[in-house]
Design an enzyme around this catalytic site. Structure first.
Site, short mmCIF file in Angstrom:
data_model
loop_
_atom_site.label_atom_id
_atom_site.label_comp_id
_atom_site.label_asym_id
_atom_site.label_seq_id
_atom_site.Cartn_x
_atom_site.Cartn_y
_atom_site.Cartn_z
N ASP A 288 0.84 -1.20 0.00
CA ASP A 288 0.00 0.00 0.00
C ASP A 288 0.88 1.25 0.00
O ASP A 288 0.60 2.23 -0.71
CB ASP A 288 -0.91 -0.01 1.24
N HIS B 28 -4.83 -3.42 6.25
CA HIS B 28 -4.59 -3.68 4.83
C HIS B 28 -5.94 -4.08 4.21
O HIS B 28 -6.24 -5.26 4.02
CB HIS B 28 -3.56 -4.79 4.61
P1 NAD Z 1 -2.13 -18.36 -4.29
O1 NAD Z 1 -3.50 -18.93 -4.13
O2 NAD Z 1 -1.51 -18.27 -5.63
O3 NAD Z 1 -1.11 -19.17 -3.36
C1 NAD Z 1 -1.40 -19.48 -2.04
C2 NAD Z 1 -0.61 -20.72 -1.69
O4 NAD Z 1 -0.75 -20.96 -0.29
C3 NAD Z 1 -1.10 -21.99 -2.41
O5 NAD Z 1 -0.01 -22.60 -3.07
C4 NAD Z 1 -1.64 -22.86 -1.28
O6 NAD Z 1 -1.43 -24.24 -1.51
C5 NAD Z 1 -0.81 -22.35 -0.10
N1 NAD Z 1 -1.38 -22.64 1.22
C6 NAD Z 1 -2.68 -22.63 1.59
N2 NAD Z 1 -2.79 -23.00 2.87
C7 NAD Z 1 -1.54 -23.20 3.34
C8 NAD Z 1 -1.00 -23.63 4.57
N3 NAD Z 1 -1.79 -23.91 5.61
N4 NAD Z 1 0.35 -23.74 4.69
C9 NAD Z 1 1.16 -23.49 3.65
N5 NAD Z 1 0.70 -23.11 2.42
C10 NAD Z 1 -0.63 -22.97 2.28
O7 NAD Z 1 -2.21 -16.93 -3.58
P2 NAD Z 1 -1.20 -15.70 -3.73
O8 NAD Z 1 -1.61 -14.88 -4.89
O9 NAD Z 1 0.21 -16.19 -3.65
O10 NAD Z 1 -1.60 -14.85 -2.44
C11 NAD Z 1 -1.33 -15.35 -1.15
C12 NAD Z 1 -2.02 -14.48 -0.10
O11 NAD Z 1 -1.46 -13.17 -0.10
C13 NAD Z 1 -3.53 -14.27 -0.30
O12 NAD Z 1 -4.14 -14.35 0.98
C14 NAD Z 1 -3.63 -12.86 -0.84
O13 NAD Z 1 -4.89 -12.28 -0.56
C15 NAD Z 1 -2.53 -12.20 -0.05
N6 NAD Z 1 -2.03 -10.91 -0.56
C16 NAD Z 1 -1.67 -9.98 0.37
C17 NAD Z 1 -1.18 -8.76 -0.04
C18 NAD Z 1 -0.75 -7.72 0.96
O14 NAD Z 1 -0.41 -6.60 0.53
N7 NAD Z 1 -0.75 -7.95 2.25
C19 NAD Z 1 -1.03 -8.49 -1.41
C20 NAD Z 1 -1.39 -9.47 -2.32
C21 NAD Z 1 -1.90 -10.70 -1.89
C1 LMR Z 2 -3.74 -6.57 -2.65
O1 LMR Z 2 -3.69 -5.57 -1.92
O2 LMR Z 2 -3.33 -6.57 -3.81
C2 LMR Z 2 -4.39 -7.83 -2.12
O3 LMR Z 2 -4.39 -7.81 -0.71
C3 LMR Z 2 -5.76 -7.94 -2.67
C4 LMR Z 2 -6.43 -9.24 -2.31
O4 LMR Z 2 -7.60 -9.17 -1.85
O5 LMR Z 2 -5.83 -10.31 -2.46
#
Ligand code: NAD
Ligand code: LMR
Length: 328
Positions: free
Chosen positions: A159, A187
């Protein structure tokens, strides 16, 4: 050779994992003199995919990569770890209410917090990326009573970087010349990107806030809803920019923030700026000696106060919901 730093990445076979692991192994996170040993923690169904990623990591022949282990069980995945990047989370599925999401993630972040408590290195530092990141960090910290709460953080650096980019475009100033922006709160779409203390190309950022229409109808919602806009455009949530922010957060935590600037991170509140103690809230922060410090003493006017309070109220509601579920 220096002893390698153990870095555990959960969700290693996911989108963010794929964008993150190679940069960690290249030295982008801990610097060119620090070898790393990667621990990839996944669920059993995704171990095969994690093995493929590990094969690719091998094929890069990174000089700093001292080894890769793959685990499907938290105790082994966090044993002796120095840095834990908790990326894997349960995404919201069709028909799932927010409480269902919190409960599903409680089932992930509670046991992971306990495994960190029981087996991680004494200096462990934890960054939660998986959403809802602030409350997941709260759950993990609650299951790790022997680890100082300050070692649990949630990612709002993406962010912060989004806000930098928006200001740069508006002011026509390179991002390198923008300092002291801040993200407050959760967030989520309630977060508050704060320009009032910023310096933009050597001038007070307050000058930009004089354009009230841009501030309230463009800048704040664009930053706060950027995650949804990326999902809409890409058909998947942000990955490379999220991985980049995780690298930035961890690098600054370990190596320190630049003199005269600050950044944003979700840290456990000690009551700063009236945020209830114990909430994992984003604040303006500096880092030195491997510890975050909230920047204190900033004047908060009514405009900012109202927005900070709204996001903090959402964090309190999330904490109440996970309390009711017995997760903290
Ligand atoms: P994704 O679905 O591509 O990958 C998630 C992975 O986590 C999968 O491979 C799944 O098998 C694994 N997983 C699920 N449960 C698990 C566990 N108990 N232990 C270990 N691994 C586990 O998702 P992504 O695009 O990589 O995003 C991951 C997370 O990050 C999501 O929750 C998304 O919303 C979040 N995110 C946060 C921000 C931020 O700014 N804070 C930004 C983008 C995404
Ligand atoms: C982001 O800020 O890009 C993600 O947290 C959005 C989402 O909901 O996965």
């Amino acid at each position: 050779m220096t002893t390698p730093v153990n870095v555990t990445v959960t969700g290693a076979a996911g989108q963010i994992g794929y964008a993150l692991l190679f940069r960690i192994a290249s030295g982008a996170m801990l610097g060119p003199d620090t070898p790393v040993r990667l621990r990839l923690l996944e669920i059993p169904q995704a171990v095969r995919a994690a093995e493929g990623t590990a094969m690719e990591l091998d094929d890069c022949a990174f000089p700093l990569l001292a080894g890769i282990d793959i685990h499907d069980e938290p105790a082994a995945g966090f044993a002796g770890t120095n840095i834990a990047l908790l990326v894997g989370a349960r995404p919201r599925g069709p028909g799932m209410e927010r409480a269902d999401l919190l409960e599903a993630n409680g089932g992930i972040f509670g046991p992971q917090g306990k495994a960190i408590n029981d087996g991680a290195a004494d200096d462990v530092r934890v960054l939660v990326v998986g959403n809802p990141a602030n409350t997941n960090a709260l759950i993990a910290a609650a299951h790790a009573p022997d680890v100082p709460a300050a070692r649990f953080t949630a990612m709002t650096r993406l962010d912060h970087n989004r806000a930098l980019s928006q200001v740069s475009a508006k002011a026509g100033v390179p991002v390198a010349d923008i300092r002291r922006l801040a993200i407050w709160g959760n967030h989520s779409a309630t977060q508050y990107p704060d320009l009032f203390h910023a310096e933009v190309g050597g001038s007070p950022g307050g000058a930009l806030t004089a354009d009230a229409g841009w501030l309230t109808e463009d800048f704040i919602p664009t930053v706060a809803k950027r995650g949804a806009a990326i999902i809409d455009a890409r058909g998947a949530s942000s990955a490379a920019s999220a991985a980049n922010a995780a690298i930035d957060h961890t690098r600054d935590w370990v190596l320190g923030t630049p003199e005269g600037d600050w950044t944003s991170a979700g840290v456990v509140s000690k009551g700063e700026y009236g945020v209830p103690e114990g909430l994992v809230c984003s604040f303006p922060v500096t880092s030195s000696g491997g510890e975050w410090q909230v920047v204190e003493g900033l004047e908060i006017d009514d405009f900012s106060r109202e927005r900070i309070d709204a996001s903090v109220a959402e964090l309190s509601a999330e904490r109440d919901a996970v309390r009711e579920l017995g997760l903290v």
